[in-house]
Design a protein around this motif. Sequence first.
Motif, mmCIF file in Angstrom:
data_model
loop_
_atom_site.group_PDB
_atom_site.id
_atom_site.type_symbol
_atom_site.label_atom_id
_atom_site.label_comp_id
_atom_site.label_asym_id
_atom_site.label_seq_id
_atom_site.Cartn_x
_atom_site.Cartn_y
_atom_site.Cartn_z
ATOM 1 N N ILE A 52 23.869 48.031 42.433
ATOM 2 C CA ILE A 52 23.195 47.123 43.369
ATOM 3 C C ILE A 52 24.225 46.343 44.176
ATOM 4 N N LEU A 53 25.297 45.902 43.528
ATOM 5 C CA LEU A 53 26.357 45.182 44.247
ATOM 6 C C LEU A 53 27.003 46.077 45.302
ATOM 7 N N GLY A 54 27.224 47.338 44.973
ATOM 8 C CA GLY A 54 27.783 48.278 45.955
ATOM 9 C C GLY A 54 26.871 48.433 47.153
ATOM 10 N N GLU A 55 25.569 48.501 46.892
ATOM 11 C CA GLU A 55 24.601 48.598 47.989
ATOM 12 C C GLU A 55 24.612 47.320 48.823
ATOM 13 N N LEU A 56 24.768 46.195 48.180
ATOM 14 C CA LEU A 56 24.812 44.920 48.887
ATOM 15 C C LEU A 56 26.045 44.832 49.787
ATOM 16 N N VAL A 57 27.201 45.258 49.268
ATOM 17 C CA VAL A 57 28.419 45.275 50.083
ATOM 18 C C VAL A 57 28.213 46.177 51.296
ATOM 19 N N ALA A 58 27.622 47.350 51.083
ATOM 20 C CA ALA A 58 27.379 48.284 52.190
ATOM 21 C C ALA A 58 26.426 47.682 53.222
ATOM 22 N N THR A 59 25.384 47.025 52.760
ATOM 23 C CA THR A 59 24.407 46.426 53.673
ATOM 24 C C THR A 59 25.037 45.308 54.498
ATOM 25 N N LEU A 60 25.783 44.437 53.839
ATOM 26 C CA LEU A 60 26.379 43.293 54.543
ATOM 27 C C LEU A 60 27.532 43.694 55.461
ATOM 28 N N SER A 61 28.279 44.735 55.064
ATOM 29 C CA SER A 61 29.435 45.135 55.870
ATOM 30 C C SER A 61 29.072 46.141 56.964
ATOM 31 N N GLY A 62 27.943 46.823 56.788
ATOM 32 C CA GLY A 62 27.565 47.855 57.749
ATOM 33 C C GLY A 62 28.312 49.161 57.538
ATOM 34 N N LEU A 63 29.026 49.278 56.405
ATOM 35 C CA LEU A 63 29.801 50.478 56.088
ATOM 36 C C LEU A 63 29.354 51.036 54.745
ATOM 37 N N PRO A 64 29.429 52.352 54.550
ATOM 38 C CA PRO A 64 29.220 52.872 53.194
ATOM 39 C C PRO A 64 30.227 52.195 52.261
ATOM 40 N N PHE A 65 29.831 51.966 51.021
ATOM 41 C CA PHE A 65 30.687 51.222 50.091
ATOM 42 C C PHE A 65 32.089 51.827 49.988
ATOM 43 N N HIS A 66 32.181 53.146 49.827
ATOM 44 C CA HIS A 66 33.495 53.774 49.667
ATOM 45 C C HIS A 66 34.379 53.560 50.903
ATOM 46 N N GLU A 67 33.778 53.514 52.077
ATOM 47 C CA GLU A 67 34.536 53.266 53.303
ATOM 48 C C GLU A 67 34.974 51.803 53.380
ATOM 49 N N TYR A 68 34.096 50.901 52.963
ATOM 50 C CA TYR A 68 34.449 49.476 52.941
ATOM 51 C C TYR A 68 35.666 49.244 52.041
ATOM 52 N N VAL A 69 35.655 49.840 50.848
ATOM 53 C CA VAL A 69 36.774 49.666 49.920
ATOM 54 C C VAL A 69 38.048 50.267 50.503
ATOM 55 N N ARG A 70 37.937 51.440 51.105
ATOM 56 C CA ARG A 70 39.118 52.077 51.694
ATOM 57 C C ARG A 70 39.752 51.186 52.757
ATOM 58 N N ARG A 71 38.918 50.576 53.586
ATOM 59 C CA ARG A 71 39.438 49.734 54.670
ATOM 60 C C ARG A 71 39.942 48.374 54.198
ATOM 61 N N ASN A 72 39.409 47.874 53.103
ATOM 62 C CA ASN A 72 39.694 46.492 52.712
ATOM 63 C C ASN A 72 40.497 46.332 51.425
ATOM 64 N N ARG A 73 40.899 47.421 50.814
ATOM 65 C CA ARG A 73 41.666 47.271 49.577
ATOM 66 C C ARG A 73 43.027 46.671 49.880
ATOM 67 N N ARG A 74 43.546 45.983 48.906
ATOM 68 C CA ARG A 74 44.865 45.379 49.083
ATOM 69 C C ARG A 74 45.933 46.444 48.883
ATOM 70 N N ARG A 75 46.927 46.400 49.732
ATOM 71 C CA ARG A 75 48.018 47.375 49.673
ATOM 72 C C ARG A 75 49.328 46.652 49.385
ATOM 73 N N PRO A 76 50.261 47.344 48.716
ATOM 74 C CA PRO A 76 51.571 46.706 48.488
ATOM 75 C C PRO A 76 52.284 46.484 49.832
ATOM 76 N N PRO A 77 53.179 45.503 49.888
ATOM 77 C CA PRO A 77 53.898 45.258 51.132
ATOM 78 C C PRO A 77 54.779 46.446 51.493
ATOM 79 N N PRO A 78 55.108 46.615 52.786
ATOM 80 C CA PRO A 78 55.993 47.702 53.207
ATOM 81 C C PRO A 78 57.316 47.649 52.448
ATOM 82 N N GLY A 79 57.854 48.798 52.134
ATOM 83 C CA GLY A 79 59.130 48.843 51.406
ATOM 84 C C GLY A 79 58.935 49.020 49.913
ATOM 85 N N GLY A 80 57.692 48.986 49.458
ATOM 86 C CA GLY A 80 57.426 49.220 48.043
ATOM 87 C C GLY A 80 57.845 48.060 47.164
ATOM 88 N N GLY A 81 57.735 48.270 45.904
ATOM 89 C CA GLY A 81 58.156 47.269 44.944
ATOM 90 C C GLY A 81 57.149 46.154 44.734
#
Length: 129
Positions: free
Chosen positions: A97-126
Amino acid sequence: MSGAGFPQPSRRTTLGLLGAVPLDGFPDEVARHVTVHQLLTHSSGLPDFTVQDPDDVKRVTHSVEEQTRFISTRTRLLKPAYTPGTDKTYSSSGYEILGELVATLSGLPFHEYVRRNRRRPPPGGGGRV
């Protein structure tokens, strides 16, 4: 993983953790009484839809969209096993239900929302996420 979508602010709306879940089609005892916080903390009273019908686990779907529609339909049939907020029991249903809520509020399928908004390590690694 569905809980990962909630720290991100929404541009369209502000969703309170203690407010009722703003999705259509749920029975009154869910729509009016189950909160986002209860879904996140497994205290909504909703049973795990995967144990309601053993054939659900064996069901084969052919796309993310088909699986999402199936789960959405199944979760709307659930009624709390106990008064929401009075106990805790693990339930995949809350996170679906939470995944559906994220999709509804963001206007994106849940998996796409996570792909676009996940946190990434800073450039250069480490860096750690």
